[in-house]
Structure formats: C-alpha cells, structure tokens
Design a protein around this motif. Structure first.
Motif, PDB file in Angstrom:
ATOM      1  N   ALA A 369      13.982   6.634 -42.800  1.00  0.00           N
ATOM      2  CA  ALA A 369      13.183   6.363 -43.989  1.00  0.00           C
ATOM      3  C   ALA A 369      12.264   7.534 -44.318  1.00  0.00           C
ATOM      4  N   ARG A 370      11.765   8.198 -43.260  1.00  0.00           N
ATOM      5  CA  ARG A 370      10.873   9.339 -43.499  1.00  0.00           C
ATOM      6  C   ARG A 370      11.618  10.502 -44.173  1.00  0.00           C
ATOM      7  N   GLY A 371      12.912  10.678 -43.796  1.00  0.00           N
ATOM      8  CA  GLY A 371      13.690  11.742 -44.442  1.00  0.00           C
ATOM      9  C   GLY A 371      13.882  11.510 -45.941  1.00  0.00           C
ATOM     10  N   ALA A 372      14.036  10.204 -46.324  1.00  0.00           N
ATOM     11  CA  ALA A 372      14.227   9.892 -47.739  1.00  0.00           C
ATOM     12  C   ALA A 372      12.929   9.908 -48.509  1.00  0.00           C
ATOM     13  N   ALA A 373      11.805   9.550 -47.851  1.00  0.00           N
ATOM     14  CA  ALA A 373      10.525   9.484 -48.566  1.00  0.00           C
ATOM     15  C   ALA A 373       9.478  10.291 -47.831  1.00  0.00           C
ATOM     16  N   ARG A 374       9.842  11.502 -47.406  1.00  0.00           N
ATOM     17  CA  ARG A 374       8.941  12.334 -46.608  1.00  0.00           C
ATOM     18  C   ARG A 374       7.661  12.657 -47.364  1.00  0.00           C
ATOM     19  N   GLN A 375       7.810  13.062 -48.610  1.00  0.00           N
ATOM     20  CA  GLN A 375       6.647  13.492 -49.364  1.00  0.00           C
ATOM     21  C   GLN A 375       5.752  12.297 -49.712  1.00  0.00           C
ATOM     22  N   ALA A 376       6.380  11.137 -50.030  1.00  0.00           N
ATOM     23  CA  ALA A 376       5.577  10.004 -50.465  1.00  0.00           C
ATOM     24  C   ALA A 376       4.869   9.310 -49.297  1.00  0.00           C
ATOM     25  N   ALA A 377       5.525   9.288 -48.142  1.00  0.00           N
ATOM     26  CA  ALA A 377       4.958   8.523 -47.021  1.00  0.00           C
ATOM     27  C   ALA A 377       4.566   9.410 -45.848  1.00  0.00           C
ATOM     28  N   GLU A 378       4.200  10.684 -46.125  1.00  0.00           N
ATOM     29  CA  GLU A 378       3.890  11.606 -45.028  1.00  0.00           C
ATOM     30  C   GLU A 378       2.671  11.132 -44.238  1.00  0.00           C
ATOM     31  N   SER A 487      12.023   4.978 -53.424  1.00  0.00           N
ATOM     32  CA  SER A 487      11.947   4.640 -51.975  1.00  0.00           C
ATOM     33  C   SER A 487      11.072   3.421 -51.708  1.00  0.00           C
ATOM     34  N   GLN A 488      10.765   2.649 -52.713  1.00  0.00           N
ATOM     35  CA  GLN A 488       9.868   1.499 -52.550  1.00  0.00           C
ATOM     36  C   GLN A 488      10.468   0.446 -51.612  1.00  0.00           C
ATOM     37  N   GLU A 489      11.757   0.234 -51.831  1.00  0.00           N
ATOM     38  CA  GLU A 489      12.384  -0.775 -50.978  1.00  0.00           C
ATOM     39  C   GLU A 489      12.354  -0.366 -49.515  1.00  0.00           C
ATOM     40  N   GLN A 490      12.590   0.947 -49.289  1.00  0.00           N
ATOM     41  CA  GLN A 490      12.547   1.418 -47.887  1.00  0.00           C
ATOM     42  C   GLN A 490      11.131   1.304 -47.312  1.00  0.00           C
ATOM     43  N   ALA A 491      10.124   1.604 -48.142  1.00  0.00           N
ATOM     44  CA  ALA A 491       8.741   1.499 -47.658  1.00  0.00           C
ATOM     45  C   ALA A 491       8.381   0.048 -47.316  1.00  0.00           C
ATOM     46  N   GLU A 492       8.857  -0.878 -48.161  1.00  0.00           N
ATOM     47  CA  GLU A 492       8.597  -2.292 -47.887  1.00  0.00           C
ATOM     48  C   GLU A 492       9.267  -2.726 -46.579  1.00  0.00           C
ATOM     49  N   LYS A 496       7.413  -4.127 -43.236  1.00  0.00           N
ATOM     50  CA  LYS A 496       7.765  -5.353 -42.507  1.00  0.00           C
ATOM     51  C   LYS A 496       8.049  -5.064 -41.034  1.00  0.00           C
ATOM     52  N   ALA A 497       8.776  -3.946 -40.802  1.00  0.00           N
ATOM     53  CA  ALA A 497       9.044  -3.585 -39.395  1.00  0.00           C
ATOM     54  C   ALA A 497       7.752  -3.326 -38.646  1.00  0.00           C
ATOM     55  N   ASN A 498       6.802  -2.644 -39.336  1.00  0.00           N
ATOM     56  CA  ASN A 498       5.506  -2.353 -38.717  1.00  0.00           C
ATOM     57  C   ASN A 498       4.762  -3.649 -38.391  1.00  0.00           C
ATOM     58  N   ALA A 499       4.823  -4.618 -39.292  1.00  0.00           N
ATOM     59  CA  ALA A 499       4.153  -5.901 -39.046  1.00  0.00           C
ATOM     60  C   ALA A 499       4.756  -6.606 -37.837  1.00  0.00           C
ATOM     61  N   ARG A 500       6.130  -6.576 -37.785  1.00  0.00           N
ATOM     62  CA  ARG A 500       6.764  -7.215 -36.622  1.00  0.00           C
ATOM     63  C   ARG A 500       6.362  -6.508 -35.322  1.00  0.00           C
ATOM     64  N   LEU A 501       6.287  -5.161 -35.397  1.00  0.00           N
ATOM     65  CA  LEU A 501       5.885  -4.406 -34.198  1.00  0.00           C
ATOM     66  C   LEU A 501       4.468  -4.762 -33.775  1.00  0.00           C
ATOM     67  N   GLN A 502       3.582  -4.859 -34.754  1.00  0.00           N
ATOM     68  CA  GLN A 502       2.190  -5.198 -34.425  1.00  0.00           C
ATOM     69  C   GLN A 502       2.102  -6.606 -33.818  1.00  0.00           C
ATOM     70  N   GLU A 503       2.890  -7.526 -34.385  1.00  0.00           N
ATOM     71  CA  GLU A 503       2.880  -8.869 -33.822  1.00  0.00           C
ATOM     72  C   GLU A 503       3.370  -8.873 -32.374  1.00  0.00           C
ATOM     73  N   GLN A 504       4.440  -8.091 -32.146  1.00  0.00           N
ATOM     74  CA  GLN A 504       4.950  -8.021 -30.763  1.00  0.00           C
ATOM     75  C   GLN A 504       3.924  -7.350 -29.842  1.00  0.00           C
ATOM     76  N   VAL A 505       3.269  -6.312 -30.355  1.00  0.00           N
ATOM     77  CA  VAL A 505       2.240  -5.652 -29.534  1.00  0.00           C
ATOM     78  C   VAL A 505       1.114  -6.632 -29.221  1.00  0.00           C
ATOM     79  N   LYS A 506       0.742  -7.447 -30.199  1.00  0.00           N
ATOM     80  CA  LYS A 506      -0.298  -8.448 -29.972  1.00  0.00           C
ATOM     81  C   LYS A 506       0.108  -9.426 -28.875  1.00  0.00           C
TER      82      LYS A 506
END
Length: 539
Positions: A369-378, A487-492, A496-506
C-alpha cells in the motif's frame, strides 16, 4: 534382720507335742517341686512355695521338740500370708513400692488399732497402710502428719482418692512434729512410722511426746533411715532402740527400712521374723519374697510409665502423620496451580507466535500500500513503522522474559522436589511461610490495584493520543483528498488493519498483565520458601 536377742533366748523346743521331724524350707520347696517337676535350671515360683507352706485345712502340723525351732521359722515365712500378694490401689512413681508387700504383711500381723505416720516424704507408704486397714476390716484410726505446709505431700488426685476411700477412718493433718501429738485423742499408738529427716529437736519431741503414747504391742518403723536418720543424736537414738529391742532391717534396699518391736506384747509371727538372721532356715525365702514382690510392683509401675509414654508417642505420631497428609495435599494443590500457570504461559507463547505471523503479513500488505500511496501516506507510514518496531521490540522482550521465567521455573521445580522430600521437617516452616504468603498476597493485591489504576490511566492516555492521531489523519486525508482519491480504498483497508492490530496488541497487553501478576505471586511464594529453607539449614 537383727540377731536373736539374749533376752529372747527361750525357744519353743520345750513345748510338748507329737514327735516328728519338722518340715524345713528346703523340704517345702522339694514338696512343691514334687507337685510339678521342674527342668534343670528352672526356678520354682513363689506360688509353688506358698502351696507347699500352706497345709491342708484338716492337717495338723507336727510340733516336736527336735524340729520346733525350724517349724517356728517356717511359720514366719511371708508366703503363709495372703496380704503380701495384694495389688496396691495407689500405683505411683515411688521409691517405696518395694516395701508395700512388707507393710501389708506387717499390718496383717500386728492388726493395729491406731496408726500414725510422722512425715509424708513418700505418701505411698501411708496409702498402703490405709489400704491394708480397709481390706483387713480393722477398726483402726490412721493419721498422717504432713510437716510441709508450703508444699503438700499428696497430689490433688492422691488426696481425693484418700478422702474417697479412707475418709471415714483416716485423716492427714498439717502440723509441727511436736504439736501434732495433740491430734491423738484417746487410745494408744500401735504402729508409728517415721518418714521425715530426724533433727535433734525431733528426737527430743519423739522421746518426750510420742514414745509415752505407744502401746504394749507398739511397732516403730523408720522409713529410709540412710536419708532420714543421719544426725549423730538421731543415729545414736535409733541404734539404741535396735540394740535394746528385736527388729527387722532391710539395709540392702533403697530406700531402706528399720522396724523396731518396742512393745512387749508382739505376735509370735512377728517375733519369729525378727529372730531370723542370715543362715537360718527361712531367712533367704522371707527376704526373697519381699524383695521379689516389691520389685514386681516397681516393674509394673515402670511398665505403666513406659506404656503411657508409648501411647503419647503414638498419638503424636498419628498427629504428625495427619499433618503430613494435609501438607502433601496442599503441595499437590499448589503443584496443580503451578502446572496451570505453565500451561497458560505455553498458550501465551503460541498466541505471541500467531501475532508475529500476523504482524509480518500486515507489514507486507503495508509495504504494498505504501508503494501505491507513498506520497500521500508517507507520514502515516512512518508512524506506523515506528509503532510496529516498538511493538516488535516489546514482543521480543516479552519472549525473552518468558524464556527466562521458564528457565527459572525449571529451577523452581527442582527446588520444589527437594522441598517435597523435606516436607516432614518443614511443617512448622511451611505454616509460617503460608502466613507470610497471605500477607504478601494482600500487599501484592494492593500493588496490583495500583498497577491497574496506572494501566487504566495509560489506556486513557493512549485513547486520547489515538483520537488526536485520528484527527490528524483525517485532516491530512481532507487536505490530500484530491491526491489520495485513487488510494482511498487502500488507506481505509490499512486503517482497518491497524485497528485490528491495535486490538490484538491490547489483548496481548491484558494477557501479559495477568501473566505478570501470576508470576509475581509465584515469585514471592518461592522467595519466602527459599528464605525459610535457608534459615532452616542455617539453624
């Protein structure tokens, strides 16, 4: 026993009777041996001698001049008395038990009307005299004089037995040696027993107050003369009495016994016993009867004492066994708890491995995802990478801690096995350790509550930071909406992946906290047990 006195030189040889050879002690033993043959080296029992010495009811013992003296000595044998075989009612730790059979025999022989014992150094003697008077059915009065008002001679149990069994004819007074004579009201004393150290004042009081009260058939008994008759005047007085009157002595016994026949009217059996001396027929048999029966009473008391001690030891052993079983049950329960903790740790390790795999998968998706939206989500990618690195570091630290804890637990298990082998010697220590563990658990519970409050505060701070972070991300998305449209869909998806990761970390943090609490409790318990063990080894 004292030698035959000159004034008692008259024998019964002049008595007329049927001619015949008198049976001696040797012949009586041979008769008893004839009833039941004994093997070589076998000792004839006292009961066999008694059966031989007691003639049938219809038989008349021959009494002739040639054997008259021998017959008289045989009559003096204590085996002809049933009283010597009585069982004392009051068996206690007493050095005078060996003289109880003789005291029974003496009471049966003289049948006194009044008995006085001055001093109660050994109450067993006085209680034996009371028992004999009761069993013989004598109309006798027994008086004991306790010369120690500060410390009663009789225990509470013995005093209660005395009052219950003999209270109608016997009493004990606490009085001075000389003033106690006022308690003798009417009548004369037939048996006077002295069981106290004789001082010069006591000898004077004995001569002035007690001797005039003695009857014509009075008998004086010195109990434990080696200990009580030690003064020069007391020894001289006792020796003068023994020289002037017939007497019976037990010098080889401990305590000894000196019996003086003061009155002029004495039973024939008692005078014959007093006339016995070493080498005469019946002397050895009489001595053996009193000695062996007395020794039997002492052995019986010793057996009773040892049986009581054995019963006490057996009870203590049962209590120790019950404690050991309780301790084994507690150790088994603690072992199950620790095994459950180890199983929980294994589950935590498996879940951590799964989380690591998920983090790796998410990292791969994030790179795409970073390769597709490197500039927007750096900026977002950098923060996410930093967060991932921190979490990976924490996971690695947790793995190392778990590994170290596992190694420690292995060592704990080995020490626990050693403690299990020594559980019998650590019962008291484990009880104290259990109390200390309860206190430590209470203290640790307080610390856990504080830690939970800190954790809730950290979570609150984290939620606030997350909210600020979301706000910043939303602003950046709005600012770069045009650029990130593709790249909005990829960012979303990434969000979501980040939220799941945070929940698992919690969830992982919560489980880590629970694991840490369990570890601290076990660590504290182990430290307490280790300190107790070291203190035990040092002592």
């Amino acid at each position: 026993m004292t030698a035959k006195r000159d004034r008692k030189s008259a024998t019964i040889g002049s008595k007329k009777g049927k001619a015949g050879k008198a049976p001696t002690t040797k012949s009586l033993k041979a008769k008893a041996a004839g009833e039941k043959a004994t093997e070589p080296g076998q000792v004839m029992t006292l009961y066999a001698v008694e059966r031989a010495a007691l003639p049938p009811a219809t038989a008349v013992m021959p009494l002739a001049t040639p054997g008259a003296v021998a017959i008289a000595y045989d009559i003096a044998l204590p085996l002809t008395s049933r009283a010597v075989f009585w069982q004392p009612r009051h068996i206690a730790r007493s050095r005078s038990l060996r003289h109880v059979p003789f005291l029974f025999w003496l009471m049966e022989t003289i049948r006194p009307n009044r008995v006085v014992q001055l001093g109660m150094s050994d109450p067993a003697c006085f209680l034996a005299l009371c028992q004999a008077a009761d069993k013989l059915g004598l109309e006798a009065i027994c008086m004991g004089v306790d010369l120690s008002p500060e410390k009663p001679a009789m225990s509470s149990a013995m005093a209660e037995q005395h009052a219950t069994l003999y209270g109608d004819f016997s009493f004990v007074v606490t009085e001075d040696f000389a003033r106690a004579v006022r308690q003798v009201q009417g009548g004369q004393i037939d048996l006077l027993v002295i069981d106290t150290p004789l001082s010069d004042e006591h000898v004077m009081a004995l001569r002035a107050h007690w001797m005039p009260l003695l009857s014509e058939r009075a008998v004086l008994v010195f109990h434990d003369p080696d200990k009580h008759v030690t003064g020069a005047e007391a020894r001289q007085y006792a020796d003068s009495l023994l020289r002037a009157r017939p007497g019976i002595r037990f010098p080889q016994a401990d305590p000894g016994l000196d019996v003086v026949l003061l009155g002029s009217q004495q039973p024939e059996r008692l005078t014959r016993m007093a006339e016995l001396e070493q080498g005469m027929p019946g002397y050895l048999a009489a001595w053996q009867v009193f000695a062996r029966l007395g020794q039997g009473l002492e052995n019986d008391q010793l057996a009773r004492t040892r049986l009581t001690a054995l019963n006490k030891v057996g009870q203590e052993a049962k209590e120790a066994e019950a404690k050991a079983e309780n301790l084994a049950a507690e150790l088994a329960k603690e072992r199950q708890l620790k095994q459950g903790a180890l199983d929980s740790e294994a589950d935590q390790i498996a879940q951590t491995s799964g989380l690591q795999a998920q983090v790796f998968d998410l990292q791969t998706a994030l790179d795409t995802a970073r390769g597709a939206a490197r500039q927007a989500a750096e900026i977002t990618a950098r923060k996410l990478e930093t967060l991932t690195a921190e979490k990976a570091t924490e996971v690695e630290a947790l793995q190392r801690a778990l590994k170290e804890e596992t190694e420690k637990r292995k060592g704990h298990w080995q020490k626990l096995e050693t403690l299990t082998a020594e559980k019998a010697s650590l019962e008291t220590a484990l009880t104290e350790a259990r109390s200390a563990l309860d206190q430590a658990t209470a203290a640790k519970a307080t610390e856990v509550e504080a830690l939970k409050r800190d954790l809730r505060q950290a979570r609150s701070d984290r939620d606030a930071a997350r909210a600020r972070h979301e706000t910043d991300l939303q602003a950046q998305r709005e600012a770069g909406a045009a650029q990130l449209a593709s790249s909005q869909e990829q960012a979303e998806a990434l969000s979501k992946a980040n939220a799941r990761l945070q929940e698992q970390v919690k969830q992982m943090l919560d489980k880590r906290l629970a694991l840490w609490e369990t570890h601290e409790a076990l660590k504290q318990a182990h430290a307490t047990l280790q300190a107790q063990l070291e203190s035990r080894h040092d002592s």
